[in-house]
Design an enzyme around this catalytic site. Structure first.
Site, PDB file in Angstrom:
ATOM      1  N   GLY C 148       0.690  -1.058   0.099  1.00  0.00           N
ATOM      2  CA  GLY C 148       0.176   0.026   0.127  1.00  0.00           C
ATOM      3  C   GLY C 148       0.664   1.273  -0.174  1.00  0.00           C
ATOM      4  N   CYS C 149       0.225   2.369  -0.224  1.00  0.00           N
ATOM      5  CA  CYS C 149       0.957   3.666  -0.305  1.00  0.00           C
ATOM      6  C   CYS C 149       1.576   4.102   0.994  1.00  0.00           C
ATOM      7  CB  CYS C 149      -0.040   4.808  -0.976  1.00  0.00           C
ATOM      8  SG  CYS C 149      -1.535   4.924  -0.318  1.00  0.00           S
ATOM      9  N   TYR C 150       0.543   4.187   1.981  1.00  0.00           N
ATOM     10  CA  TYR C 150       1.196   4.572   3.161  1.00  0.00           C
ATOM     11  C   TYR C 150       1.998   3.666   3.732  1.00  0.00           C
ATOM     12  CZ  TYR C 150      -3.046   7.793   3.776  1.00  0.00           C
ATOM     13  OH  TYR C 150      -3.633   8.979   3.593  1.00  0.00           O
ATOM     14  N   THR C 152       4.439   1.764   2.386  1.00  0.00           N
ATOM     15  CA  THR C 152       5.561   1.910   1.623  1.00  0.00           C
ATOM     16  C   THR C 152       6.272   2.949   2.367  1.00  0.00           C
ATOM     17  OG1 THR C 152       4.899   1.093  -0.327  1.00  0.00           O
ATOM     18  CG2 THR C 152       6.878   2.523  -0.520  1.00  0.00           C
TER      19      THR C 152
END
Lengths: 345, 345, 345, 345
Positions: C148-150, C152
């Site tokens: 996921g973005c957060y 990472t």
């Protein structure tokens, strides 16, 4: 081929570096910034950390000529008129992104720019780098005067209809709208965030220095003297120019007729995309790319044509078209290094 | 005086509530929202917590008429054409913010709005609420059709020069630019943040339903049939409209001459501010206020006049002008509740 | 190598296409969108006109397997748990950008995602694609679960200090801030322009589905159970994530000490850039690129470490890291197709 | 009552003028700007045209004292430490919006502000104008030191839980986020539109001059020495501050328990609105208003409390609270002139 960039801490230079870094044949050579010479590039621009770490250099003609084969000048107006003659003496090819070599008449330059004009022989030598229109001259040029951002969007939008002889040449109105990066990195209240965000401003009504440039091109291409109405607006966004162009048609034609003219005119031009009938482009659809996208609409009620022409002011309106011209000058595919898809969203 | 607001969860209604809350003579009565009836207002709009906690109500004519003395309709087009006749039967005064009563011709309404028109007797009764121009009629009206946002900015910008008989009436081009709140709270890809931010779009070229409204007013005021070219653009900001208007002058006049006409025309109109010669307004200079600010420029090269007219689309372009009309109808100072300084920055 | 993209009209898919188009070894094969199958891509996304004109296809396992060698799934959560088993049966390699294969425990998945979990054998097979940390496993994987973005931004910011054993593992607070594109193209009031522009919102406090993902990675890497405090915020911009991370240090160390740990840890990782002492990154410095930039600050007053970690949520936080993983899986340079300079300004 | 405003061309002064213009008892008297003395106000701020047309004046103590009964100083730090002693000698009441009188210790001031401190007797006399907490002292004050923007949001968010004795006072972390107007109208690269738009920056980690101010208040209110972790972030918007505050709870309590504490604490404070359980405020919900809105969330997994506190930095964080303090000093309703509904959207 090594390329020198002069004006190294402005947005134009930064965009040149971004594009050259992904170019198959060009490579960043010297980067010149008199104001910040000696400091490392990534100090001014941390986004370049570990990518471009070279020091900024002072302007030194001999050095530039020795280390590079081509020079891009991304300096404010009134600077390259002095630098280009020095550079040209060394035989190096120059692409000037400022307004200093765009107007053939020194008097007109002085009137609109309030600077001393460049020497007349250089004005005569300079080839105007509107790539889609003057490709043949660009091929053999040693000095390119890269078009302004507004002129690029305006003239690419207007030339096909002017050449078709359907336009009332006295009726052209260009309502131009630009993002804020066009004003550069220099500090000013008109680029101050809290003054610009959630705001829309008109500025320089009838007084913008791009007016004579647009008129010069349109007059050349149409074969008759053209005077335009031109108003510029500042839009709360970083990149993007839209020119909404209005003109009276001399005959009754349809939107479809006009589309045919444009499709034909631009059929072999990879960076001009004419939208289908009924569609007009938005600036984000060319964001970060070298495209100029055009939409067309004939209003049967008024028999006026509306042309919507959009570019990214820093790419097709500056650094991208400069690279495109370098490609043409060097006999490379004009798309080299410029084929990225626009950033969306 | 208690005011009912219909269309209670749209941006128009929210702006009415904001303005009425600070009005010396008006007070929020019933707030009607069929879709959210029963729920508390501050659930949809937490910024109203502890300020307006009343429940949203279903539309009930008798109840509205009993509890309120005036009704503001802030509904989408095609709704108030049904509601107003019911409300008017009770004798209550109505101010309609939608387009349903703006066009005198039912056929023209149907062509541009694609809805069934309101009954013709109501179309005839409705007074067009462009406060600065039709104040005398508004005084005695029981049904006001509040002008659209683009028409307000456009007609206030154009009427003085048209009445002066200096304008070539066939040459009018309006390049209109709006913030996104004008499209309301309804979900749509064209109001989706990632599509709009850092983007500038043209839309509805020659097809916007405000075209016949503008032409009707300009034709009335100039005494000759007027057809305009009109293009709308969506700007990445929440509030604000700018109309950049271009027209050919029939005689050689200066910017100063035109200023004199406008200064004279608007000298007793507290909400129209004509900028001094050489200055043009930005949308933020009227943000949150009921002002319409106007800048003027004659280009001696083309003998065209450029008019820059800005408003806050939710205030002078909707709720503010509705309050201004309520003030005039009730014999109050037309500025009552509307004297706030624009929000800057 | 041809790559299929499933979920073809979302922002994740669009970003994959942008990156694959400039990749030296990958090429866009099938683009799958059940909702828009049959229509041309550039109708939904005019910025792709004349670049990608292929029609969108319906999901058809056999077809995908026949025409492509790798599949990227950019679908909403709860979809790829069904598709991946079908695809894997054909032997094709899969990179899933959704959350469906990130959590090893089906129960935890169900609790946080409110969907049925993927079959347990696939959960076990899936390799978590945090490229800098799990490169060795990724090399041999056939099913990658892209982070996921957060997670990472959070885990790349935290792992070095956790592995150093200097962090009080019970003290970790992540204040996460994201641009709006992370919410996708689906319409919602929380992505409605007028609600988001000039606004800053906190959301899903302690309830975001990325919490167990972050905790799983940190627990694995630190060797001890880690529970975090995690709050997410929506920032009025399109792209970019910043995680501001706070933790208590167990010993007295300086900012310089911590820098040494991070410099050493990431010295061979081309996409992680640790800023020099005294500097912290901004989201725009990675905009459009695959970089994760990190800044570090030890406050001697509190002996707390603050870590600022930024990524472009659509690149390193989604499509870019997926390409990076495809590069590693295929034995290519992990930077292939990902070396563009961030867009600035 | 006439009010003088010093620092007349900054955003703080502009906001004071906006609020005073709608105040029932206050009226704009002298407006002082040494840099622009002599010029008309509306030249710098065209949005004030025809509303405030008075000339800007030079600083002249006698004149100010003669023409006004109260002075608001909206000057940069390091200026009012000189002006206030001169003004106070004339007996006029002063409300200072800068940081010059906020810290009781001259040494601490010098350390964090890098200016010479104000004379110690004035530091002792100054009453800290956090209206909800120090109302009793404000009533009788002649010199108010108006709180900083971040301290207002932080301390209003923290004081109830600190006073409840439930907070681990060593665990407080404040992640603060601000719009750009807080940086004022002075030109700087960090307020340059193209650098800020579509960007999120952290700045002054552990070094912001508001840290000692927050710690001083929290120490006073909790009765024990408090040291905080504090990080500030610049958000691409004009107005608004959000402080996301994290702290460890000493006992197991629920979100509901904490709400009860806050509801009780703020029940008679008209400008603090505690959101219901499960809801947190966004900055736009207080935009243009004097509200401080607070949301609360206890995470049972970590037993940490998250507090979301939002204000408009120019209103409750500056000019609005200054007016509120003037109201209290003068025995007026503390809401006088401050009851506007927040601007939404």
């Amino acid at each position: 081929m090594k390329a020198a960039i002069i004006g190294g801490t402005g947005y134009g230079a930064i965009e040149l570096i971004r594009l050259i870094q992904k170019h198959p044949y060009l490579e960043v050579g010297s980067v010149i910034s008199n104001s910040q010479a000696g400091s490392n590039f990534s100090e001014s621009y941390p986004h370049l950390s570990e990518i471009i770490e070279q020091p900024l250099e002072k302007f030194d003609v001999q050095n530039i000529a020795k280390e590079n084969e081509i020079v891009f000048l991304a300096t404010p107006s009134g600077v390259s008129s002095n630098l280009v003659p020095q550079l040209k003496e060394t035989g190096i090819k120059c692409i000037d992104l400022s307004g200093d070599f765009r107007l053939r008449s020194p008097e007109v330059y002085e009137t609109w720019y309030k600077h001393s004009p460049a020497p007349e022989n250089y004005l005569n030598e300079a080839v105007y780098g509107l790539s889609e229109i003057y490709g043949e001259n660009i091929k053999n040029a040693n000095l390119i005067s890269n078009p302004g951002c507004y002129p690029t969007a305006s003239t690419l939008g207007l030339i096909p209809i002017l050449k078709s002889n359907l336009a009332d040449s006295d009726s052209i109105i260009i309502d131009a709208k630009s993002g804020v990066s066009g004003a550069g990195r220099g500090l000013s209240l008109t680029s101050h965030y809290a003054e610009i965000n959630e705001n829309l401003k008109a500025y320089k009504l009838g007084a913008h220095q791009h007016i004579p440039e647009i008129e010069q091109v349109l007059t050349d291409e149409s074969g008759q003297p053209i005077t335009i109405s031109f108003a510029t607006h500042l839009v709360p966004m970083t990149r993007g120019i839209m020119c909404s162009i209005y003109l009276k048609l001399k005959e009754k034609v349809t939107t479809e007729d006009v589309h045919q003219i444009y499709d034909e005119f631009y059929k072999n031009k990879p960076f001009v995309r004419v939208r289908p009938v009924g569609k007009v482009p938005a600036t984000k659809e060319v964001w970060g790319s070298n495209y100029c996208d055009i939409g067309l609409h004939v209003d049967p009620r008024t028999n006026r044509l509306t042309i919507i022409s959009v570019i990214d002011n820093l790419v097709k309106g500056a650094a991208g078209q400069a690279i495109q011209n370098a490609n043409i000058m060097n006999g490379w595919d004009e798309r080299a290094g410029l084929q990225d898809i626009p950033m969306y969203p």
